[in-house]
Design a protein around this motif. Structure first.
Motif, PDB file in Angstrom:
ATOM      1  N   THR A   1       0.832  -1.188   0.000  1.00  0.00           N
ATOM      2  CA  THR A   1       0.000   0.000   0.000  1.00  0.00           C
ATOM      3  C   THR A   1       0.874   1.248   0.000  1.00  0.00           C
ATOM      4  OG1 THR A   1      -1.795   1.160   1.105  1.00  0.00           O
ATOM      5  CG2 THR A   1      -0.206   0.047   2.534  1.00  0.00           C
ATOM      6  N   THR A   2       0.279   2.333  -0.436  1.00  0.00           N
ATOM      7  CA  THR A   2       0.988   3.618  -0.394  1.00  0.00           C
ATOM      8  C   THR A   2       0.541   4.469   0.789  1.00  0.00           C
ATOM      9  OG1 THR A   2      -0.654   4.607  -1.887  1.00  0.00           O
ATOM     10  CG2 THR A   2       1.334   3.672  -2.897  1.00  0.00           C
ATOM     11  N   ARG A   3      -0.382   3.962   1.597  1.00  0.00           N
ATOM     12  CA  ARG A   3      -0.800   4.744   2.755  1.00  0.00           C
ATOM     13  C   ARG A   3       0.240   4.616   3.865  1.00  0.00           C
ATOM     14  NH1 ARG A   3      -2.187   1.855   7.074  1.00  0.00           N
ATOM     15  NH2 ARG A   3      -3.362  -0.075   6.888  1.00  0.00           N
ATOM     16  N   ALA A   4       0.192   5.547   4.782  1.00  0.00           N
ATOM     17  CA  ALA A   4       1.112   5.520   5.922  1.00  0.00           C
ATOM     18  C   ALA A   4       0.685   4.425   6.904  1.00  0.00           C
ATOM     19  CB  ALA A   4       1.101   6.871   6.629  1.00  0.00           C
ATOM     20  N   PRO A   5       1.636   3.806   7.580  1.00  0.00           N
ATOM     21  CA  PRO A   5       1.275   2.788   8.574  1.00  0.00           C
ATOM     22  C   PRO A   5       0.450   3.386   9.708  1.00  0.00           C
ATOM     23  CG  PRO A   5       3.634   2.753   8.114  1.00  0.00           C
ATOM     24  CD  PRO A   5       3.072   3.969   7.441  1.00  0.00           C
ATOM     25  N   ARG A   6      -0.520   2.612  10.177  1.00  0.00           N
ATOM     26  CA  ARG A   6      -1.282   2.995  11.365  1.00  0.00           C
ATOM     27  C   ARG A   6      -0.472   2.602  12.592  1.00  0.00           C
ATOM     28  NH1 ARG A   6      -6.330   0.384   8.596  1.00  0.00           N
ATOM     29  NH2 ARG A   6      -7.220   2.183   7.541  1.00  0.00           N
ATOM     30  N   GLU A   9       1.244  -1.001  13.208  1.00  0.00           N
ATOM     31  CA  GLU A   9       1.477  -1.766  11.990  1.00  0.00           C
ATOM     32  C   GLU A   9       2.967  -1.828  11.680  1.00  0.00           C
ATOM     33  OE1 GLU A   9      -2.527  -1.396   9.314  1.00  0.00           O
ATOM     34  OE2 GLU A   9      -1.060   0.225   9.108  1.00  0.00           O
ATOM     35  N   VAL A  10       3.397  -2.983  11.195  1.00  0.00           N
ATOM     36  CA  VAL A  10       4.807  -3.216  10.904  1.00  0.00           C
ATOM     37  C   VAL A  10       4.967  -3.494   9.413  1.00  0.00           C
ATOM     38  CG1 VAL A  10       6.777  -4.728  11.396  1.00  0.00           C
ATOM     39  CG2 VAL A  10       5.150  -4.162  13.226  1.00  0.00           C
ATOM     40  N   ASN A  11       5.925  -2.797   8.799  1.00  0.00           N
ATOM     41  CA  ASN A  11       6.203  -3.001   7.384  1.00  0.00           C
ATOM     42  C   ASN A  11       6.633  -4.450   7.155  1.00  0.00           C
ATOM     43  OD1 ASN A  11       6.552  -2.235   4.657  1.00  0.00           O
ATOM     44  ND2 ASN A  11       8.740  -1.981   4.985  1.00  0.00           N
ATOM     45  N   GLY A  12       6.034  -5.081   6.138  1.00  0.00           N
ATOM     46  CA  GLY A  12       6.367  -6.461   5.829  1.00  0.00           C
ATOM     47  C   GLY A  12       5.553  -7.472   6.614  1.00  0.00           C
ATOM     48  N   VAL A  13       4.794  -7.011   7.606  1.00  0.00           N
ATOM     49  CA  VAL A  13       3.941  -7.903   8.386  1.00  0.00           C
ATOM     50  C   VAL A  13       2.487  -7.624   8.058  1.00  0.00           C
ATOM     51  CG1 VAL A  13       3.199  -8.583  10.704  1.00  0.00           C
ATOM     52  CG2 VAL A  13       5.623  -8.105  10.259  1.00  0.00           C
ATOM     53  N   HIS A  14       2.050  -6.398   8.291  1.00  0.00           N
ATOM     54  CA  HIS A  14       0.664  -6.023   8.008  1.00  0.00           C
ATOM     55  C   HIS A  14       0.489  -5.630   6.543  1.00  0.00           C
ATOM     56  CE1 HIS A  14       1.189  -5.424  12.372  1.00  0.00           C
ATOM     57  NE2 HIS A  14       0.031  -6.044  12.381  1.00  0.00           N
ATOM     58  N   TYR A  15       1.434  -4.923   6.013  1.00  0.00           N
ATOM     59  CA  TYR A  15       1.482  -4.500   4.616  1.00  0.00           C
ATOM     60  C   TYR A  15       2.947  -4.307   4.259  1.00  0.00           C
ATOM     61  CZ  TYR A  15      -3.502  -3.138   4.400  1.00  0.00           C
ATOM     62  OH  TYR A  15      -4.873  -3.128   4.390  1.00  0.00           O
ATOM     63  N   HIS A  16       3.185  -4.146   2.951  1.00  0.00           N
ATOM     64  CA  HIS A  16       4.461  -3.622   2.479  1.00  0.00           C
ATOM     65  C   HIS A  16       4.159  -2.159   2.166  1.00  0.00           C
ATOM     66  CE1 HIS A  16       6.314  -7.573   2.182  1.00  0.00           C
ATOM     67  NE2 HIS A  16       5.190  -7.991   1.607  1.00  0.00           N
ATOM     68  N   PHE A  17       4.737  -1.252   2.911  1.00  0.00           N
ATOM     69  CA  PHE A  17       4.467   0.168   2.734  1.00  0.00           C
ATOM     70  C   PHE A  17       5.504   0.739   1.762  1.00  0.00           C
ATOM     71  CE2 PHE A  17       2.768  -0.937   6.911  1.00  0.00           C
ATOM     72  CZ  PHE A  17       1.485  -0.429   6.818  1.00  0.00           C
ATOM     73  N   ILE A  18       5.027   1.208   0.592  1.00  0.00           N
ATOM     74  CA  ILE A  18       5.915   1.791  -0.413  1.00  0.00           C
ATOM     75  C   ILE A  18       5.304   3.100  -0.906  1.00  0.00           C
ATOM     76  CG2 ILE A  18       6.898  -0.432  -1.112  1.00  0.00           C
ATOM     77  CD1 ILE A  18       5.044  -0.414  -3.548  1.00  0.00           C
TER      78      ILE A  18
END
Length: 164
Positions: A1-6, A9-18
């Motif tokens: 996703t391109t949204r900011a982590p809540r 939330e952990v990058n690579g666990v809940h989403y890949h944040f890019i």
């Protein structure tokens, strides 16, 4: 996703944040199985990870929006779609407000979008209602759908070939 982590939330666990440019690059390179924009952010599923899991004989469960589900149905003929719905609009609104992460404007937009999405239930293979306090039963029903799909005759061609 391109949204900011809540929070939490952990990058690579809940989403890949890019960022948006990287997401668009991955779309252009055919690296995304499905994607959509929601609340001005991209959400999608990396194709490579899905293919790797399927090659290992794993079932894949994607929590995606209707746009993405329809893309998956077009790209993967054996995909099975399940629309998970709240019991009613009031419950959905209460759930959204209880998060405390959305503005009133975003909540109104999401409720309107939910009505549009519900109109697409006939395009899904199954629909499951997620009742308050009954998450376990809801999960068990989805698991039952997965088990039943494994028994579909169109998925047993390998067994038939062993006998012929």
């Amino acid at each position: 996703t391109t949204r900011a982590p809540r929070p939490g939330e952990v990058n690579g666990v809940h989403y890949h944040f890019i960022d948006k440019a990287e997401f668009e690059n991955r779309i252009a390179n055919g690296e995304i199985l499905e994607y959509t924009t929601y609340c001005e952010n991209y959400y999608g599923t990396p194709l490579k990870e899905v293919k790797q899991a399927l090659a290992r004989g794993k079932d894949i469960v994607l929590e995606i929006e209707v746009d993405g589900a329809m893309q998956v149905k077009k790209k993967m003929r054996n995909a099975v779609t399940v629309m998970l719905t709240p019991p009613d609009g009031e419950t959905l609104e209460r759930r959204l407000r209880s998060r405390g992460t959305e503005t009133d404007e975003v909540i109104r937009w999401r409720l309107a979008r939910a009505r549009e999405e519900l109109a697409l239930i006939p395009k899904y293979d199954y629909s499951v209602v997620n009742e308050d306090g009954r998450a376990k039963e809801c999960a068990e029903l989805i698991y039952s759908i997965i088990l039943a799909e494994h028994a579909r005759t169109k998925r047993t061609k390998k067994i038939i070939k062993k006998f012929i």
